[in-house]
Scaffold this active site. Structure first.
Site, PDB file in Angstrom:
ATOM      1  N   ARG A  36       0.840  -1.199   0.000  1.00 40.28           N
ATOM      2  CA  ARG A  36       0.000   0.000   0.000  1.00 40.28           C
ATOM      3  C   ARG A  36       0.874   1.249   0.000  1.00 40.28           C
ATOM      4  O   ARG A  36       1.786   1.393   0.818  1.00 40.28           O
ATOM      5  CB  ARG A  36      -0.908   0.013   1.230  1.00 40.28           C
ATOM      6  CG  ARG A  36      -1.683   1.319   1.440  1.00 40.28           C
ATOM      7  CD  ARG A  36      -2.553   1.226   2.671  1.00 40.28           C
ATOM      8  NE  ARG A  36      -3.211   2.483   3.003  1.00 40.28           N
ATOM      9  CZ  ARG A  36      -2.850   3.310   3.983  1.00 40.28           C
ATOM     10  NH1 ARG A  36      -1.794   3.000   4.751  1.00 40.28           N
ATOM     11  NH2 ARG A  36      -3.511   4.428   4.221  1.00 40.28           N
ATOM     12  N   ARG A  77      -5.358  17.800   7.979  1.00 39.92           N
ATOM     13  CA  ARG A  77      -4.175  17.241   8.622  1.00 39.92           C
ATOM     14  C   ARG A  77      -3.376  18.294   9.369  1.00 39.92           C
ATOM     15  O   ARG A  77      -3.412  19.487   9.044  1.00 39.92           O
ATOM     16  CB  ARG A  77      -3.279  16.562   7.576  1.00 39.92           C
ATOM     17  CG  ARG A  77      -3.894  15.325   6.970  1.00 39.92           C
ATOM     18  CD  ARG A  77      -2.928  14.575   6.064  1.00 39.92           C
ATOM     19  NE  ARG A  77      -3.570  13.390   5.516  1.00 39.92           N
ATOM     20  CZ  ARG A  77      -3.638  12.223   6.135  1.00 39.92           C
ATOM     21  NH1 ARG A  77      -3.067  12.074   7.324  1.00 39.92           N
ATOM     22  NH2 ARG A  77      -4.240  11.194   5.577  1.00 39.92           N
ATOM     23  N   THR A 279      -6.583  -0.373  10.130  1.00 41.51           N
ATOM     24  CA  THR A 279      -6.311   0.593  11.194  1.00 41.51           C
ATOM     25  C   THR A 279      -6.088  -0.058  12.561  1.00 41.51           C
ATOM     26  O   THR A 279      -6.953  -0.761  13.073  1.00 41.51           O
ATOM     27  CB  THR A 279      -7.432   1.647  11.340  1.00 41.51           C
ATOM     28  OG1 THR A 279      -7.859   2.085  10.059  1.00 41.51           O
ATOM     29  CG2 THR A 279      -6.919   2.851  12.120  1.00 41.51           C
TER      30      THR A 279
END
Length: 475
Positions: A36, A77, A279
């Site tokens: 990924r 962010r 996650t």
């Protein structure tokens, strides 16, 4: 030839901790199925080099590895922090600012110029997947003054969640489309859409890919309440699903997350769409050589729920033990799969009963395959495929046999790396039954008299694609 010890696919995020030949080699050997790339971090030039490294290393090892590009989307962010991290302590005050500064424990930069417009006094702001919580005390033009409710270590570029806020921009940004175009040029196999809200976000990406006359597996990340509400339509339009529990656990009541995970996985299984659970699966391995008992149980439960793949994020991207994290995932998967297989086919039969009674010919064939596997001890399921659909229809039932998928399309073979228990073989030219049998015999996978099940596509009337199966002994 030897298969991996586990059928669950392992998706590992590539970052500074593993972006070198030696570590990449060990991660692939340890069982990484999909690499990924998180486009929220790093430049396109860096990602291009990483793609080249993955392809060269996997080719040298003769092990197939698919590449998933994860779009940044519209996530708010944190900006750059001094020494890349700061410690926020409970009870202290901190300012979130849109001013261009390097942050410290007193002032944190935010990479979204309209950020102060999204919050009001009394709102709760979550940082770093909800680990850190702030309460808004005052809002000015460029600054938001907050009280630290839950403290912790905050790293540069970590995400910011405001559950009550509605972002006034589309889910698919101009930057996302630029990254997709980059992915097409560099042969990325799949793209993950962040912060999907509706089916239109998925269709926008698919139309863009089609306009570029390309193919790319589209995986929708479920991490917003809107995505949960519109899940059925999103699932239907997507090629795969990722249950992204970090933002989802912040945007929705955290206590509902375990049940929601099970529901989303089951729906994806029913639709024969690969599903990834992501996650914080082994997050303690970012710093420690061994995971917590709770993390091990979490991974096992996701596999028992029916997930096709389990994902590592910071564990491999920036953690101290990227190879060990992949190895641990493999060990957990192996033991969990053995337990599930010991239960027999009762679970699978109940799933078949839950499927719609009216279905396609391929659906009917895959049900017949499961019935056959319940009564005849077969070694492998052999599936010639042009699109990968037949292999995925079988894979959703999680049979104990490996599904050997044969295709002339390298991209189809790569996308099958997302599906549980599927091992793709890329054939150089058109092939027949004898070619498949000869190949697996030459690789030492079968002996004479071993029983295999083969799906077929026989042209009868207007029927196209897989419409038959047969069981036979290897000559």
């Amino acid at each position: 030839m030897r298969f991996p010890s586990h059928k669950t696919k392992i998706i590992a995020t590539i970052g500074p901790a593993c972006r070198n030949k030696a570590i990449m080699k060990k991660m692939i050997e340890a069982g990484m199925s999909v690499a990924r790339l998180n486009f929220s971090h790093g430049s396109l030039e860096e990602h291009a080099k990483t793609i080249e490294l993955i392809r060269k290393t996997s080719e040298k090892l003769d092990k197939r590895v698919a590449i998933l590009g994860d779009l940044p989307g519209v996530k708010i962010r944190v900006g750059n922090l001094k020494e890349n991290s700061v410690i926020l302590k409970k009870g202290e005050r901190v300012i979130l600012t849109t001013r261009e500064i390097e942050g410290d424990e007193n002032t944190i930069p935010v990479e979204f110029k309209d950020f102060p417009k999204l919050v009001s006094i009394g709102d709760i702001i979550y940082l770093s997947d909800g680990y850190i919580a702030l309460k808004v005390e005052n809002v000015r033009e460029n600054d938001v003054e907050c009280l630290v409710i839950n403290g912790g270590v905050l790293f540069s570029h970590k995400g910011i969640n405001i559950p009550k806020a509605n972002l006034p921009i589309e889910a698919i940004t101009k930057r996302d489309l630029e990254i997709i175009e980059f992915g097409i040029e560099h042969g990325i196999d799949a793209i993950g859409i962040s912060f999907v809200g509706s089916v239109y976000d998925v269709l926008k990406v698919k139309r863009f890919i089609e306009k570029k006359k390309s193919k790319m597996f589209v995986i929708s990340k479920i991490e917003r309440p809107d995505a949960v509400r519109n899940f059925d339509e999103i699932l239907n339009a997507s090629d795969g699903i990722m249950v992204a529990r970090g933002d989802l656990g912040v945007e929705m009541p955290i206590e509902s997350l375990p049940i929601l995970q099970k529901q989303l996985i089951k729906k994806a299984n029913m639709a024969a769409k690969p599903v990834i659970t992501a996650t914080q699966m082994l997050v303690s391995m970012t710093q420690d050589r061994l995971p917590t008992r709770a993390e091990v149980t979490d991974v096992a439960n996701a596999i028992l729920d029916g997930t096709d793949g389990v994902m590592l994020s910071e564990e491999t991207a920036v953690g101290k033990y990227p190879v060990e994290a992949v190895e641990m995932m493999g060990k957990i998967a192996k033991v969990t799969e053995e337990y599930r297989e010991s239960l027999g086919y009762s679970r699978i039969r109940s799933w078949i009963e839950a499927l719609p009674k009216k279905s396609t010919i391929k659906e009917a064939i895959t049900r017949s395959i499961i019935d056959a596997l319940c009564t005849v001890e077969t070694k492998y399921i052999l599936t010639p495929t042009k699109t990968g659909l037949t292999a995925r229809l079988i894979s959703r039932f999680k049979p104990k046999q490996w599904i050997l998928a044969f295709s002339t399309d390298p991209w189809v073979c790569n996308t099958l790396m997302f599906s549980y228990g599927v091992y793709p073989f890329c054939m150089e030219e058109e092939f027949n039954e004898n070619d498949m049998i000869s190949l697996i015999k030459s690789l030492g996978l079968v002996d004479s008299d071993d029983i295999v099940l083969l799906t077929e596509g026989k042209p009868i009337g207007k029927t196209v694609g897989t419409n038959a199966m047969k069981i036979f002994q290897i000559p």
